[in-house]
Design an enzyme around this catalytic site. Structure first.
Site, PDB file in Angstrom:
ATOM      1  N   ASN A 230       0.926  -0.835  -0.314  1.00  0.00           N
ATOM      2  CA  ASN A 230       0.274   0.365   0.126  1.00  0.00           C
ATOM      3  C   ASN A 230       1.105   1.166   0.313  1.00  0.00           C
ATOM      4  O   ASN A 230       1.676   1.306   1.058  1.00  0.00           O
ATOM      5  CB  ASN A 230      -0.895  -0.172   1.574  1.00  0.00           C
ATOM      6  CG  ASN A 230      -2.082   1.197   1.229  1.00  0.00           C
ATOM      7  OD1 ASN A 230      -1.433   2.243   0.320  1.00  0.00           O
ATOM      8  ND2 ASN A 230      -1.939   1.397   2.808  1.00  0.00           N
TER       9      ASN A 230
ATOM     10  N   LYS B 199       0.281   3.964  -0.324  1.00  0.00           N
ATOM     11  CA  LYS B 199      -0.658   5.628   0.690  1.00  0.00           C
ATOM     12  C   LYS B 199      -0.284   6.632  -0.276  1.00  0.00           C
ATOM     13  O   LYS B 199      -0.107   6.726  -1.246  1.00  0.00           O
ATOM     14  CB  LYS B 199      -0.216   5.209   2.033  1.00  0.00           C
ATOM     15  CG  LYS B 199      -0.485   4.121   2.432  1.00  0.00           C
ATOM     16  CD  LYS B 199       0.110   4.497   4.176  1.00  0.00           C
ATOM     17  CE  LYS B 199      -0.214   3.192   4.863  1.00  0.00           C
ATOM     18  NZ  LYS B 199      -0.167   2.469   6.176  1.00  0.00           N
TER      19      LYS B 199
ATOM     20  N   HIS C 171      -9.451   0.843   4.713  1.00  0.00           N
ATOM     21  CA  HIS C 171      -8.197   1.329   6.209  1.00  0.00           C
ATOM     22  C   HIS C 171      -8.557   2.598   7.206  1.00  0.00           C
ATOM     23  O   HIS C 171      -9.130   3.218   6.994  1.00  0.00           O
ATOM     24  CB  HIS C 171      -7.322   2.157   5.231  1.00  0.00           C
ATOM     25  CG  HIS C 171      -5.875   1.941   5.647  1.00  0.00           C
ATOM     26  ND1 HIS C 171      -5.632   2.886   6.600  1.00  0.00           N
ATOM     27  CD2 HIS C 171      -4.492   0.706   5.457  1.00  0.00           C
ATOM     28  CE1 HIS C 171      -3.912   2.107   6.427  1.00  0.00           C
ATOM     29  NE2 HIS C 171      -3.613   1.293   6.167  1.00  0.00           N
TER      30      HIS C 171
ATOM     31  N   GLU D 225      -6.640   4.811   8.005  1.00  0.00           N
ATOM     32  CA  GLU D 225      -6.442   6.265   7.434  1.00  0.00           C
ATOM     33  C   GLU D 225      -7.730   6.757   7.560  1.00  0.00           C
ATOM     34  O   GLU D 225      -7.892   8.487   7.462  1.00  0.00           O
ATOM     35  CB  GLU D 225      -4.696   6.099   7.294  1.00  0.00           C
ATOM     36  CG  GLU D 225      -3.963   5.894   7.633  1.00  0.00           C
ATOM     37  CD  GLU D 225      -2.535   5.574   7.231  1.00  0.00           C
ATOM     38  OE1 GLU D 225      -2.615   5.740   6.142  1.00  0.00           O
ATOM     39  OE2 GLU D 225      -2.214   4.947   7.716  1.00  0.00           O
TER      40      GLU D 225
ATOM     41  N   GLU E 110      -5.081  -4.961  11.021  1.00  0.00           N
ATOM     42  CA  GLU E 110      -4.040  -3.448  10.901  1.00  0.00           C
ATOM     43  C   GLU E 110      -4.678  -2.505  11.974  1.00  0.00           C
ATOM     44  O   GLU E 110      -4.979  -2.087  12.146  1.00  0.00           O
ATOM     45  CB  GLU E 110      -4.135  -3.292   9.663  1.00  0.00           C
ATOM     46  CG  GLU E 110      -3.941  -3.527   8.039  1.00  0.00           C
ATOM     47  CD  GLU E 110      -2.663  -2.056   7.039  1.00  0.00           C
ATOM     48  OE1 GLU E 110      -2.244  -2.646   6.585  1.00  0.00           O
ATOM     49  OE2 GLU E 110      -3.532  -1.059   6.760  1.00  0.00           O
TER      50      GLU E 110
ATOM     51  N   GLY F  91       2.719   2.426  10.967  1.00  0.00           N
ATOM     52  CA  GLY F  91       3.666   3.345  10.273  1.00  0.00           C
ATOM     53  C   GLY F  91       4.740   3.337  12.100  1.00  0.00           C
ATOM     54  O   GLY F  91       5.362   5.109  11.474  1.00  0.00           O
TER      55      GLY F  91
ATOM     56  N   SER G  42       4.206  -2.352  10.531  1.00  0.00           N
ATOM     57  CA  SER G  42       5.378  -2.361  10.175  1.00  0.00           C
ATOM     58  C   SER G  42       5.796  -3.872   9.896  1.00  0.00           C
ATOM     59  O   SER G  42       6.778  -4.104  10.470  1.00  0.00           O
ATOM     60  CB  SER G  42       5.874  -2.512  11.668  1.00  0.00           C
ATOM     61  OG  SER G  42       5.371  -0.846  12.366  1.00  0.00           O
TER      62      SER G  42
HETATM   63  P1  13P Z   1       3.533   0.353   7.710  1.00  0.00           P
HETATM   64  O1  13P Z   1       3.382  -0.835   6.699  1.00  0.00           O
HETATM   65  O2  13P Z   1       3.781   1.600   7.425  1.00  0.00           O
HETATM   66  O3  13P Z   1       3.594   0.657   8.874  1.00  0.00           O
HETATM   67  O4  13P Z   1       1.583   0.519   7.476  1.00  0.00           O
HETATM   68  C1  13P Z   1       0.767  -0.538   7.208  1.00  0.00           C
HETATM   69  C2  13P Z   1      -0.375  -0.310   6.086  1.00  0.00           C
HETATM   70  O5  13P Z   1      -0.985   1.019   7.064  1.00  0.00           O
HETATM   71  C3  13P Z   1      -0.623  -0.830   4.853  1.00  0.00           C
HETATM   72  O6  13P Z   1      -2.051  -0.401   4.893  1.00  0.00           O
END
Ligand code: 13P
Length: 255
Positions: A11, A13, A98, A100, A170, A176, A216
């Site tokens: 992803n 983002k 997600h 976010e 997640e 992150g 992560s």
């Molecule tokens: P990270 O791997 O950067 O922690 O992000 C995970 C994520 O949100 C994937 O959709």
């Protein structure tokens, strides 16, 4: 245990303009001329990059997905993309739900449910995300919290084959932050998600649905994550932006 194909999904983002996306797509195509048996690879670039990445990766064994979709077929919905538009650009997967999008854009379980249904009807596989915030983890109620997200988001979804759906667990506190859930933490919740999927879709379908871990995930922890019986791969953020790291995760998932 059913033999589920592992899925390593990137992803991106909101990273990479068109030139940077083309470069990363070229690097990935070069790093992954083939993928190990039993592993499938997916990248989900920003919408603006999808056609470029599609063109660059046409010969590579890498599937393409979007990060968002709107459930209506067309019309006056400024800023949105429909399922058919994503399909016409080469997408076979789409991330929905997600944290976010739930957090920053106030998307609800009802929104997810409409998106999931529209995607399945269009023949695109939803990668349905769920996961608890830190305070829910600390309160100890995370399994119920996540399973309720799955029930609400996927309620009434009609699938006939397990490959029509992917779920990604997640935990928000691990996204992150460098704070990965342990493989045991991931297994606990991914296993509970599979039990919920069994209640919703029946044992046979649920046994074949891929349940991923995200938060992560990186080259150093992918092997122990996918060694768990109900963790069928990873949804990768940061580490998917470096071709060498992402390719190494794909290889490790196949070992
Ligand atoms: P990270 O791997 O950067 O922690 O992000 C995970 C994520 O949100 C994937 O959709």
């Amino acid at each position: 245990m059913p033999n589920r194909t592992k899925l390593i999904a990137g992803n991106w983002k909101m990273n990479n303009d068109v030139a940077a996306a083309a470069k990363l797509a070229d690097e990935l195509a070069e790093a992954l001329p083939e993928v190990p048996e039993g592993v499938e690879v997916l990248v989900c670039p920003p919408t603006i990059d999808i056609t470029t990445v599609h063109a660059r990766m046409q010969a590579a064994p890498i599937a393409l997905g979007a990060q968002n979709v709107y459930w209506e077929a067309k019309g006056a919905y400024t800023g949105e993309s429909s399922c058919d538009m994503l399909k016409s650009a080469g997408c076979t997967y789409c991330i929905i739900g997600h944290s976010e999008r739930r957090g920053y854009f106030h998307e609800t379980d009802e929104d997810m449910n409409k998106k999931a249904k529209a995607l399945v009807a269009a023949g695109i596989v939803p990668v349905f995300c769920c996961g608890e915030p830190e305070e829910v983890r600390e309160a100890g109620t995370y399994v119920d919290f996540v399973c309720n997200q799955v029930k609400a988001g996927l309620e009434g979804l009609e699938i006939k084959c397990p490959k029509q759906l992917v779920v990604a667990y997640e935990p928000i506190w691990a996204i992150g932050t460098g704070k990965t859930a342990t493989a045991e933490d991931a297994q606990e919740v991914c296993g509970a998600i599979r039990e919920t999927l069994k209640e919703m879709f029946g044992e046979e379908l649920a046994d074949g649905i891929r349940v991923l871990y995200g938060g992560s995930a990186k080259p150093g922890n992918i092997a122990e994550l996918v060694a768990k019986p109900d963790v069928d791969g990873a949804l990768v953020g940061g580490a998917s932006l470096k071709a060498a790291d992402f390719a190494s995760m794909v290889v490790k998932a196949g070992e």
